[in-house]
Motif scaffolding. Structure first.
Motif, short mmCIF file in Angstrom:
data_model
loop_
_atom_site.label_atom_id
_atom_site.label_comp_id
_atom_site.label_asym_id
_atom_site.label_seq_id
_atom_site.Cartn_x
_atom_site.Cartn_y
_atom_site.Cartn_z
N VAL A 190 0.93 -1.07 -0.16
CA VAL A 190 0.04 0.03 -0.08
C VAL A 190 0.81 1.19 -0.10
CG1 VAL A 190 -0.25 0.03 2.35
CG2 VAL A 190 -1.79 1.13 1.04
N ARG A 191 0.67 2.05 -0.84
CA ARG A 191 1.60 3.16 -1.13
C ARG A 191 1.20 4.39 -0.22
NH1 ARG A 191 1.68 7.79 -4.73
NH2 ARG A 191 4.02 8.31 -5.09
N ARG A 192 -0.07 4.62 -0.01
CA ARG A 192 -0.57 5.69 0.77
C ARG A 192 -1.74 5.09 1.77
NH1 ARG A 192 -1.66 11.34 -1.91
NH2 ARG A 192 -1.59 11.80 0.47
N THR A 193 -1.97 5.79 2.87
CA THR A 193 -3.06 5.33 3.90
C THR A 193 -3.76 6.57 4.50
OG1 THR A 193 -1.53 5.22 5.85
CG2 THR A 193 -1.92 3.22 4.59
N GLY A 194 -4.90 6.39 4.90
CA GLY A 194 -5.77 7.80 5.38
C GLY A 194 -6.34 8.57 4.45
N ILE A 195 -6.76 8.13 3.38
CA ILE A 195 -7.00 8.96 2.12
C ILE A 195 -8.37 8.19 1.62
CG2 ILE A 195 -4.74 9.73 1.68
CD1 ILE A 195 -4.71 7.74 -0.86
N LEU A 196 -9.11 9.41 0.84
CA LEU A 196 -10.21 9.21 0.00
C LEU A 196 -9.67 9.62 -1.22
CD1 LEU A 196 -13.17 10.17 1.97
CD2 LEU A 196 -12.52 7.87 1.62
N THR A 197 -9.94 8.72 -2.37
CA THR A 197 -9.58 9.34 -3.81
C THR A 197 -10.48 9.14 -4.81
OG1 THR A 197 -7.27 8.36 -3.54
CG2 THR A 197 -7.72 8.79 -5.64
N GLU B 24 -7.24 14.02 -10.44
CA GLU B 24 -7.33 13.27 -9.48
C GLU B 24 -7.48 14.31 -8.14
OE1 GLU B 24 -4.98 9.32 -7.99
OE2 GLU B 24 -3.67 11.05 -7.78
N TYR B 25 -8.40 13.76 -7.21
CA TYR B 25 -8.65 14.52 -6.06
C TYR B 25 -8.58 13.56 -4.79
CZ TYR B 25 -11.13 17.85 -3.01
OH TYR B 25 -11.39 18.63 -1.84
N ILE B 26 -7.76 13.98 -3.82
CA ILE B 26 -7.44 13.32 -2.93
C ILE B 26 -7.68 13.87 -1.59
CG2 ILE B 26 -5.72 11.66 -1.35
CD1 ILE B 26 -4.43 11.24 -4.18
N THR B 27 -8.54 13.38 -0.63
CA THR B 27 -8.92 14.13 0.69
C THR B 27 -8.12 13.02 1.79
OG1 THR B 27 -11.04 13.27 0.90
CG2 THR B 27 -10.64 15.07 -0.28
N GLY B 28 -8.28 13.62 3.02
CA GLY B 28 -8.10 12.96 4.11
C GLY B 28 -9.54 12.38 4.48
N LEU B 29 -9.46 11.23 5.55
CA LEU B 29 -10.67 10.49 5.84
C LEU B 29 -11.94 11.41 6.37
CD1 LEU B 29 -9.23 7.36 7.41
CD2 LEU B 29 -9.98 7.50 4.94
N SER B 30 -11.46 12.69 6.77
CA SER B 30 -12.36 13.65 7.28
C SER B 30 -12.76 14.75 6.16
CB SER B 30 -11.76 14.36 8.74
OG SER B 30 -11.47 13.58 9.44
N GLY B 31 -12.21 14.69 5.16
CA GLY B 31 -12.64 15.33 4.19
C GLY B 31 -11.69 16.45 3.73
N GLU B 32 -10.56 16.73 4.54
CA GLU B 32 -9.64 17.57 4.33
C GLU B 32 -9.04 17.49 3.11
OE1 GLU B 32 -7.65 14.78 7.12
OE2 GLU B 32 -9.44 15.47 6.67
N ARG B 33 -8.66 18.71 2.46
CA ARG B 33 -8.02 18.40 1.12
C ARG B 33 -6.50 18.05 1.19
NH1 ARG B 33 -7.99 23.80 -2.79
NH2 ARG B 33 -6.65 24.43 -1.07
N PHE C 193 -1.77 20.22 -6.68
CA PHE C 193 -1.76 21.11 -5.23
C PHE C 193 -1.38 19.83 -4.43
CE2 PHE C 193 -3.89 21.01 -1.31
CZ PHE C 193 -3.54 22.12 -0.60
N GLU C 194 -0.48 20.15 -3.23
CA GLU C 194 -0.10 19.14 -2.38
C GLU C 194 -0.07 19.66 -1.01
OE1 GLU C 194 2.80 15.17 -1.93
OE2 GLU C 194 2.73 16.40 -3.64
N ARG C 195 -0.74 19.10 -0.08
CA ARG C 195 -0.52 19.52 1.47
C ARG C 195 0.31 18.40 2.00
NH1 ARG C 195 -6.22 21.15 4.06
NH2 ARG C 195 -5.29 22.90 3.17
N ILE C 196 1.22 19.25 2.58
CA ILE C 196 2.54 18.39 3.49
C ILE C 196 2.02 18.48 4.88
CG2 ILE C 196 4.94 17.95 3.75
CD1 ILE C 196 3.74 17.34 0.91
N PRO C 197 1.76 17.42 5.64
CA PRO C 197 1.31 17.41 6.84
C PRO C 197 2.49 17.48 7.93
CG PRO C 197 0.88 15.20 5.95
CD PRO C 197 1.42 15.90 4.79
N ALA C 198 3.71 16.86 7.37
CA ALA C 198 4.84 16.75 8.30
C ALA C 198 6.29 16.68 7.27
CB ALA C 198 4.75 15.36 9.25
N ARG C 199 7.08 17.38 7.61
CA ARG C 199 8.34 17.36 7.05
C ARG C 199 8.86 16.13 6.67
NH1 ARG C 199 13.89 17.27 7.62
NH2 ARG C 199 14.97 18.73 6.30
#
Length: 716
Positions: free
Chosen positions: A477-484, A511-520, A548-554
């Motif tokens: 699995v490449r990514r977790t915690g997402i809706l695509t 392609e539009y990806i959000t977190g599980l709570s809907g955040e972009r 567009f990409e949101r980076i939550p942690a360095r």
């Protein structure tokens, strides 16, 4: 939807695409040498004329004759491909060579006549043989399978011709069934033309099994006991000067046993499985925060691998973007690219009536977790001709103690003509759940995907979700915690074969990806307005991406250089040039420039290739990345060189050298392969490594490994 799709999945076979192969009288002998002077080839059944598919539908510019016959032990094919001898492209001889540059003929046998599974074969004008397994109605292609069969090709004053023989001990089939599915096509490189026997239409590709023709009145064949015993012996010498100069020598004995429990179900046993002949992974640069996917290359796991496929069909290398892979065989016997000894394994794969079955259990001797058993079970049920439902389950954790499992269900619905002739529709869906004794492994994943295809359009849509704690121990699995959410549309325009631009393709993908709570999280708009294929078969394409990409942690790209927390918009442009495969000297080039997080990226690559003659091919691949962001800048270069020498269709010597400036490791792999007879192989392999302590230090010897392996197939 289910009823409509299944109801539409009717066999679609061209009325004229049928033939009754000639049954040879007892005592008739065919010598497979490429010389078609045997009297039998003057009277054997002949296929009806092939039709041109590309560049335009119609009558072929060159004639192709195909004759078929069989006896109790094998099926035989004779090919005559008319051509000006000076125009024949036949530069490759090695087994399983990529034959894009050469004239060739491909054919497949649907030996059960159910339009679900087939054996695919190809023969090139230079003598190269290739084979594969087709499954999932022709949607999945397993090129790693190596069957035992015979073929010889030769160039003549009238073009080129070939003679092929397929032993029935190699082909599984249902006793008593007298009709097989079959199709054949010829690819002529001088004008990039395709001729096809059944369904010669641009609305279909060559591989959908529902669009094949038929071989009638097949009877009196024998398979023997269906038992193959394949022992091997390997001598190996190894040293690693990075830690010690000690030279180790070892002698290994092992092998595989294959038994056909039923004509459609095969049992495989392996003992002290060896993967010495497997090619090393190609060097790749990772500029993302997610892991890279490397495809499986080991034959034991690749054979029958299509039975274990789950969910949405994957790409050509097995990767599927952000879709999880329920079972990824590289988790068995490999860790961080290093081999973990496989002590023994058992695999049962095939069909029981309408049920497809795949069972695998492997015992590995792991230095971290000690000896352990890792297993997977996959079962699917065929619904109609082009639909199925199934389940999967895996058990075992290859990298830590404790019990971990993954289980799920999937379905595939569709028909190649659901929306009318040549307009097919497919729908896939899956759900998965992972569990683990320790924390962090309990989660789920699900997905839906659809596809519409015709001769000029292809539309795709996708919806998927992956829980944060989803962790398939034997999967990927490449990514977790997402809706695509995603979709794409592609259109193809075609001109006749003499037009300056023969074909143009345009595609847009969102392609539009959000977190599980809907955040972009991510937005990616990929526009490819024009991929041009010229009459010369050269290609030119342009691609633009807005992201567009949101980076939550360095995360770090290189030591001390990373991407900080924040929201980033970027625009990048890419131009690709690919020269025609038929050229003796070719060049592929690509350039990409644009934004990269807080800075800029420039990437370019060159891949020249030279066919010195039919015995030698040389190629180089060079790729350079220049990155400049707020935290710093760096340049990474990856170089790869290949020298492939082929002395005959049965003797080849492949050499690969790789170096990258990140690891500063230089590696070389050399593999000499001698096919004494089909099923009898000799490999001489050498892998050498050199390392640098820092950028300016000289290279010094690292690991060195030389192996000699001999395997022999006994058939009963």
């Amino acid at each position: 939807m289910f009823v409509l799709l299944v109801g539409a999945a009717l066999p679609q076979t061209a009325p004229d695409a049928a033939v009754t192969p000639t049954r040879l009288p007892p005592g008739t002998v065919i010598r497979v040498d490429g010389d078609l002077d045997e009297p039998v080839w003057h009277t054997a059944s002949e296929l009806s004329a092939l039709g041109m598919v590309e560049p335009v539908e119609g009558i072929p510019s060159q004639a192709t004759r195909v004759r078929l016959c069989y006896d109790q032990d094998a099926f035989y094919v004779a090919l005559w491909c008319d051509e000006d001898p000076g125009q024949v492209r036949g530069r490759l001889m090695a087994r399983d060579a990529r034959l894009d540059p050469d004239d060739r003929v491909e054919l497949w046998f649907d030996t059960f006549g159910d339009r679900r599974f087939a054996y695919w074969f190809q023969i090139g004008a230079g003598g190269s043989k290739g084979d594969a397994l087709l499954s999932d109605f022709g949607l999945r292609f397993n090129k790693s399978w190596d069957g035992i069969w015979y073929a010889k090709a030769r160039v003549t004053a009238a073009g080129w011709q070939a003679e092929l023989a397929f032993p029935f001990k190699t082909l599984a089939f249902k006793p008593g069934a007298t009709t097989w599915g079959f199709n054949l096509r010829r690819l002529r490189k001088v004008r990039d033309e395709e001729y096809r026997w059944a369904s010669p239409s641009q609305a279909y590709s060559f591989f959908p099994l529902a669009r094949g023709g038929a071989l009638h009145d097949m009877q009196g064949m024998r398979q023997g006991l269906g038992l193959d015993v394949v022992p091997f012996v390997k001598a190996r010498a190894r040293s690693d000067r990075t830690s010690t100069d000690h030279l180790s020598r070892m002698l290994d004995l092992g092998g595989d046993v294959f038994y056909r429990v039923t004509p459609s179900l095969r049992l495989a046993l392996t003992y002290r499985t060896d993967f010495a002949e497997t090619e090393v992974d190609e060097r790749r640069v990772n500029l993302t925060r997610f892991p890279l996917f490397f495809p499986e290359k080991r034959d034991f796991f690749l054979e029958d691998s299509s039975v274990f496929e789950f969910g949405v069909p994957t790409g050509p290398d097995g990767g599927s973007g952000d879709d999880p892979i329920a079972f990824f065989s590289r988790r068995i016997g490999l860790r961080a690219g290093s081999e973990v000894p496989v002590l023994a394994g058992i695999k049962l794969a095939g069909q029981i009536g309408p049920v497809n079955v795949g069972l695998l259990d492997v015992v590995v001797n792991d230095a971290i977790v000690d000896e352990q058993s890792l297993g997977v079970a996959r079962v699917s049920y065929n619904v109609g001709l082009e639909s199925s439902v199934g389940v999967i389950g895996t058990l075992g954790q290859p990298d830590r103690e404790g019990v971990g499992s993954t289980y799920g269900a999937d379905f595939a619905l569709g028909a190649s003509d659901y929306f009318g002739a040549g307009r097919g529709g497919r729908l896939w869906g899956y759900g998965l759940r992972s569990t683990a004794e320790d924390a962090g492994g309990d989660g789920g994943a699900w997905g839906l995907a659809s596809r519409y295809s015709s001769s000029s359009w292809e539309h795709r849509a996708r919806l998927a979700g992956v829980d944060t704690d989803f962790a398939p121990a034997l999967g990927f699995v490449r990514r977790t915690g997402i809706l695509t959410y995603g979709g794409s549309s592609e259109h193809t325009w075609r001109n006749d074969g003499d037009a300056f631009v023969r074909r143009m393709q345009s595609e847009v993908e969102l392609e539009y990806i959000t977190g599980l709570s809907g955040e972009r999280d991510t937005i990616a708009l990929d526009v490819r307005p024009a991929t041009l294929t010229f009459a010369s078969d050269d290609q030119l394409s342009y691609r633009a991406e807005r992201r567009f990409e949101r980076i939550p942690a360095r995360f770090e790209l290189r030591d001390g250089i990373g991407v900080g927390v924040g929201d980033y918009w970027s625009t990048r442009h890419r131009v690709t040039v690919q020269s025609a495969q038929r050229r003796d000297v070719g060049l592929d080039a690509e350039g990409e420039v644009g934004d990269f997080y807080s800075g800029h990226l420039a990437r370019w690559s060159l891949s020249p290739k030279v066919y010195l003659d039919r015995y030698a091919q040389l190629s180089v691949a060079y790729e350079e990345f220049r990155v400049r962001i707020d935290e710093g800048q760096f340049t990474t270069r990856v170089t790869q060189a290949r020298a492939d020498l082929t002395f005959s269709p049965d003797v080849s010597w492949r050499n690969l050298v790789q170096y990258d400036t990140d690891t500063r490791d230089l590696t070389a792999q050399s593999r000499l392969h001698w096919i004494v007879e089909p099923g009898q192989d000799v490999y001489l392999l050498a892998v050498y490594g050199w390392v640098k302590d820092d950028r300016d230090a000289p290279l010094r010897p690292g690991a060195q490994d030389v192996s000699l392996k001999v395997s022999y197939t006994l058939r009963f």
